[in-house]
Design a protein around this motif. Sequence first.
Motif, PDB file in Angstrom:
ATOM      1  N   ILE A  82       0.863  -1.185   0.000  1.00  0.00           N
ATOM      2  CA  ILE A  82       0.000   0.000   0.000  1.00  0.00           C
ATOM      3  C   ILE A  82       0.894   1.227   0.000  1.00  0.00           C
ATOM      4  CG2 ILE A  82      -1.719   1.349   1.287  1.00  0.00           C
ATOM      5  CD1 ILE A  82      -2.795  -1.293   2.422  1.00  0.00           C
ATOM      6  N   ASP A  83       0.698   2.097  -0.957  1.00  0.00           N
ATOM      7  CA  ASP A  83       1.443   3.353  -0.974  1.00  0.00           C
ATOM      8  C   ASP A  83       0.628   4.424  -0.262  1.00  0.00           C
ATOM      9  OD1 ASP A  83       2.902   5.599  -1.344  1.00  0.00           O
ATOM     10  OD2 ASP A  83       2.633   5.700  -3.530  1.00  0.00           O
ATOM     11  N   ALA A  84       0.957   4.660   1.008  1.00  0.00           N
ATOM     12  CA  ALA A  84       0.297   5.713   1.783  1.00  0.00           C
ATOM     13  C   ALA A  84       1.280   6.860   2.054  1.00  0.00           C
ATOM     14  CB  ALA A  84      -0.253   5.150   3.094  1.00  0.00           C
ATOM     15  N   ALA A  85       2.337   6.932   1.250  1.00  0.00           N
ATOM     16  CA  ALA A  85       3.253   8.084   1.291  1.00  0.00           C
ATOM     17  C   ALA A  85       3.006   8.945   0.061  1.00  0.00           C
ATOM     18  CB  ALA A  85       4.702   7.625   1.354  1.00  0.00           C
ATOM     19  N   CYS A  86       2.750   8.251  -1.061  1.00  0.00           N
ATOM     20  CA  CYS A  86       2.203   8.895  -2.260  1.00  0.00           C
ATOM     21  C   CYS A  86       3.167   9.808  -2.996  1.00  0.00           C
ATOM     22  CB  CYS A  86       0.893   9.625  -1.945  1.00  0.00           C
ATOM     23  SG  CYS A  86      -0.352   8.559  -1.195  1.00  0.00           S
ATOM     24  N   HIS A  87       4.449   9.489  -2.934  1.00  0.00           N
ATOM     25  CA  HIS A  87       5.382  10.161  -3.842  1.00  0.00           C
ATOM     26  C   HIS A  87       5.333   9.409  -5.180  1.00  0.00           C
ATOM     27  CE1 HIS A  87       9.067  11.499  -5.753  1.00  0.00           C
ATOM     28  NE2 HIS A  87       9.034  12.533  -4.922  1.00  0.00           N
ATOM     29  N   PRO A  88       5.358  10.153  -6.317  1.00  0.00           N
ATOM     30  CA  PRO A  88       5.215   9.448  -7.603  1.00  0.00           C
ATOM     31  C   PRO A  88       6.334   8.439  -7.900  1.00  0.00           C
ATOM     32  CG  PRO A  88       5.416  11.849  -7.920  1.00  0.00           C
ATOM     33  CD  PRO A  88       5.309  11.611  -6.455  1.00  0.00           C
ATOM     34  N   ALA A  89       7.477   8.557  -7.232  1.00  0.00           N
ATOM     35  CA  ALA A  89       8.567   7.595  -7.489  1.00  0.00           C
ATOM     36  C   ALA A  89       8.318   6.240  -6.835  1.00  0.00           C
ATOM     37  CB  ALA A  89       9.892   8.172  -6.982  1.00  0.00           C
ATOM     38  N   ILE A  90       7.361   6.164  -5.940  1.00  0.00           N
ATOM     39  CA  ILE A  90       7.203   4.931  -5.147  1.00  0.00           C
ATOM     40  C   ILE A  90       6.678   3.765  -5.980  1.00  0.00           C
ATOM     41  CG2 ILE A  90       5.847   3.913  -3.259  1.00  0.00           C
ATOM     42  CD1 ILE A  90       6.335   6.569  -1.729  1.00  0.00           C
ATOM     43  N   LEU A  91       5.807   4.032  -6.929  1.00  0.00           N
ATOM     44  CA  LEU A  91       5.220   2.923  -7.691  1.00  0.00           C
ATOM     45  C   LEU A  91       6.294   2.054  -8.345  1.00  0.00           C
ATOM     46  CD1 LEU A  91       2.881   1.309  -8.866  1.00  0.00           C
ATOM     47  CD2 LEU A  91       2.731   3.009 -10.714  1.00  0.00           C
ATOM     48  N   ALA A  92       7.291   2.681  -8.975  1.00  0.00           N
ATOM     49  CA  ALA A  92       8.332   1.895  -9.659  1.00  0.00           C
ATOM     50  C   ALA A  92       9.119   1.059  -8.652  1.00  0.00           C
ATOM     51  CB  ALA A  92       9.255   2.824 -10.444  1.00  0.00           C
ATOM     52  N   GLU A  93       9.422   1.655  -7.499  1.00  0.00           N
ATOM     53  CA  GLU A  93      10.156   0.894  -6.475  1.00  0.00           C
ATOM     54  C   GLU A  93       9.303  -0.268  -5.959  1.00  0.00           C
ATOM     55  OE1 GLU A  93      12.581   2.830  -3.271  1.00  0.00           O
ATOM     56  OE2 GLU A  93      11.265   1.673  -1.940  1.00  0.00           O
ATOM     57  N   ALA A  94       8.024   0.010  -5.721  1.00  0.00           N
ATOM     58  CA  ALA A  94       7.131  -1.034  -5.207  1.00  0.00           C
ATOM     59  C   ALA A  94       7.042  -2.196  -6.183  1.00  0.00           C
ATOM     60  CB  ALA A  94       5.743  -0.439  -4.933  1.00  0.00           C
ATOM     61  N   ALA A  95       6.938  -1.879  -7.463  1.00  0.00           N
ATOM     62  CA  ALA A  95       6.841  -2.947  -8.469  1.00  0.00           C
ATOM     63  C   ALA A  95       8.124  -3.769  -8.502  1.00  0.00           C
ATOM     64  CB  ALA A  95       6.547  -2.341  -9.841  1.00  0.00           C
ATOM     65  N   ALA A  96       9.257  -3.098  -8.334  1.00  0.00           N
ATOM     66  CA  ALA A  96      10.534  -3.819  -8.358  1.00  0.00           C
ATOM     67  C   ALA A  96      10.689  -4.735  -7.142  1.00  0.00           C
ATOM     68  CB  ALA A  96      11.688  -2.814  -8.421  1.00  0.00           C
ATOM     69  N   LEU A  97      10.183  -4.293  -5.998  1.00  0.00           N
ATOM     70  CA  LEU A  97      10.331  -5.080  -4.769  1.00  0.00           C
ATOM     71  C   LEU A  97       9.296  -6.192  -4.651  1.00  0.00           C
ATOM     72  CD1 LEU A  97      10.868  -2.203  -2.171  1.00  0.00           C
ATOM     73  CD2 LEU A  97      12.617  -3.722  -3.145  1.00  0.00           C
ATOM     74  N   ALA A  98       8.162  -6.028  -5.324  1.00  0.00           N
ATOM     75  CA  ALA A  98       7.013  -6.915  -5.109  1.00  0.00           C
ATOM     76  C   ALA A  98       7.292  -8.346  -5.543  1.00  0.00           C
ATOM     77  CB  ALA A  98       5.803  -6.383  -5.879  1.00  0.00           C
ATOM     78  N   SER A  99       6.629  -9.253  -4.871  1.00  0.00           N
ATOM     79  CA  SER A  99       6.612 -10.652  -5.310  1.00  0.00           C
ATOM     80  C   SER A  99       5.835 -10.749  -6.623  1.00  0.00           C
ATOM     81  CB  SER A  99       5.879 -11.474  -4.241  1.00  0.00           C
ATOM     82  OG  SER A  99       5.472 -12.722  -4.761  1.00  0.00           O
ATOM     83  N   PRO A 100       6.157 -11.711  -7.486  1.00  0.00           N
ATOM     84  CA  PRO A 100       5.240 -11.984  -8.596  1.00  0.00           C
ATOM     85  C   PRO A 100       3.834 -12.226  -8.042  1.00  0.00           C
ATOM     86  CG  PRO A 100       7.278 -13.230  -8.844  1.00  0.00           C
ATOM     87  CD  PRO A 100       7.328 -12.593  -7.483  1.00  0.00           C
ATOM     88  N   ALA A 101       2.850 -11.808  -8.777  1.00  0.00           N
ATOM     89  CA  ALA A 101       1.431 -11.970  -8.400  1.00  0.00           C
ATOM     90  C   ALA A 101       1.008 -11.099  -7.224  1.00  0.00           C
ATOM     91  CB  ALA A 101       1.075 -13.431  -8.144  1.00  0.00           C
ATOM     92  N   ALA A 102       1.821 -10.114  -6.863  1.00  0.00           N
ATOM     93  CA  ALA A 102       1.456  -9.218  -5.751  1.00  0.00           C
ATOM     94  C   ALA A 102       0.391  -8.211  -6.190  1.00  0.00           C
ATOM     95  CB  ALA A 102       2.694  -8.471  -5.254  1.00  0.00           C
ATOM     96  N   ARG A 103      -0.264  -7.615  -5.188  1.00  0.00           N
ATOM     97  CA  ARG A 103      -1.215  -6.527  -5.437  1.00  0.00           C
ATOM     98  C   ARG A 103      -0.657  -5.252  -4.835  1.00  0.00           C
ATOM     99  NH1 ARG A 103      -1.962 -10.605  -2.050  1.00  0.00           N
ATOM    100  NH2 ARG A 103      -3.874 -10.031  -0.925  1.00  0.00           N
ATOM    101  N   ILE A 104      -0.828  -4.152  -5.569  1.00  0.00           N
ATOM    102  CA  ILE A 104      -0.345  -2.848  -5.115  1.00  0.00           C
ATOM    103  C   ILE A 104      -1.530  -1.888  -5.053  1.00  0.00           C
ATOM    104  CG2 ILE A 104       1.173  -0.885  -5.624  1.00  0.00           C
ATOM    105  CD1 ILE A 104       3.042  -2.798  -7.080  1.00  0.00           C
ATOM    106  N   GLY A 105      -1.670  -1.194  -3.932  1.00  0.00           N
ATOM    107  CA  GLY A 105      -2.749  -0.211  -3.778  1.00  0.00           C
ATOM    108  C   GLY A 105      -2.187   1.194  -3.721  1.00  0.00           C
ATOM    109  N   LEU A 106      -2.768   2.077  -4.509  1.00  0.00           N
ATOM    110  CA  LEU A 106      -2.300   3.465  -4.589  1.00  0.00           C
ATOM    111  C   LEU A 106      -3.360   4.414  -4.054  1.00  0.00           C
ATOM    112  CD1 LEU A 106      -0.891   3.472  -8.254  1.00  0.00           C
ATOM    113  CD2 LEU A 106       0.387   3.106  -6.131  1.00  0.00           C
ATOM    114  N   LEU A 107      -2.894   5.403  -3.270  1.00  0.00           N
ATOM    115  CA  LEU A 107      -3.815   6.391  -2.694  1.00  0.00           C
ATOM    116  C   LEU A 107      -3.526   7.816  -3.159  1.00  0.00           C
ATOM    117  CD1 LEU A 107      -3.844   5.102   1.004  1.00  0.00           C
ATOM    118  CD2 LEU A 107      -5.795   5.103  -0.569  1.00  0.00           C
ATOM    119  N   GLY A 108      -2.449   8.006  -3.921  1.00  0.00           N
ATOM    120  CA  GLY A 108      -1.963   9.360  -4.170  1.00  0.00           C
ATOM    121  C   GLY A 108      -2.731  10.149  -5.212  1.00  0.00           C
TER     122      GLY A 108
END
Length: 336
Positions: free
Chosen positions: A231-257
């Motif tokens: 869950i991105d609850a910091a909401c800087h636009p750079a976070i999505l790319a980092e989150a995708a890189a760190l995520a497990s395959p088949a992970a879910r990402i939630g964005l609030l920004g």
Amino acid sequence: MKSVVIEQPGELVLAERPQPQPAPDEVRVRVTFASICGSDVHIWHGHNPFAQYPRVIGHEFFGVIDAVGADVDASRIGERVAVDPVVSCGHCYPCSVGRPNVCKTLQVIGVHRDGGFSEYAVAPAQNAHRLPATIPDKLASLVEPFTIAANITAFLKPQADDIALIYGAGPMGLTAIQVLKGVYGVRQVLVVDRLPERLALAQENGADRVFNNSEFPLAAQLEGVQPTLIIDAACHPAILAEAAALASPAARIGLLGFSGEPCSITQQALTSKELSLFTSRLNSNRFPQVIDWMEQGLIQPEKLVTHYFPLAEIARAMTLFEKDPRTCCKVILQMD
Ligand code: NAI
Ligand code: MN
Ligand code: ZN
């Protein structure tokens, strides 16, 4: 009555205003507690693209119904209520599929119409949710911020064996931690922030592991652990790319920004792991659910609160909230 009015961007006043009369289908609430949110500060500074001025701000508030409009049952007078700020038309496409929070003619109380930093506020009767006696007045304005976590987790469907990662330990991150732990029983909730004080709050709110990324990137600290729910609850636009890189395959990402800046990410970064992305705005009728969670003791709103101020000290309260994230989390205004 006294109301906090943003006359125009930058100009906050505690004004004397006429008491509003409830229209048919509306109730009037004598507000007793209201909490400050980042978006109130944004409206004050002219940084909220949806706000119109002059505006009585405040969308997290609690009080007692003291008058009802023509088509509302008078027996509701005296009810203790938390008010859902999402006002929707009820018949457009998003409304018809249970997503009134993105109604085509969405109006948010405290943003598009006058809100709850005021001795009285009006709202559609259906937006005023009756509270059980077990939820104390001084915490009741916190139903709304928990509905944000309720909404995004409804998309993410957390499981006990998820490895959850939350960016940001502000009010939004903390409500997400509490909901993941207390409601969904997620065993591993990891939280990253840049402020040690916020990370300490994250631990008090149930985080299992915390990471400070102010000096060292999170990737280096995770040592190969791949979160399955982020869950991105910091909401800087750079976070999505980092989150995708760190995520497990088949992970879910939630964005609030709501940033207007582009996020830079490749299709490959998303598709090669078949990541699911969900966005979430406000809440779709989640007040009853959050009230139930509070009543059952699954979430602890008091853990978010750092300050109470009388309404008369609104400028001091808003300034402290804005300037001092190390000592401030939720700041609650008391009207009487
Ligand atoms: P906040 O500013 O109090 O908390 C954000 C936290 O993230 C801070 O503790 C900050 O130190 C941390 N942070 C910032 N950049 C970071 C980074 N790169 N890595 C790690 N931590 C970082 O704000 P609050 O009230 O918790 O809201 C968070 C965000 O959620 C805001 O951007 C707000 O616009 C958004 N929001 C979205 C809603 C929605 O319905 N979609 C509703 C309410 C807020
Ligand atoms: Mn809010
Ligand atoms: Zn609609």
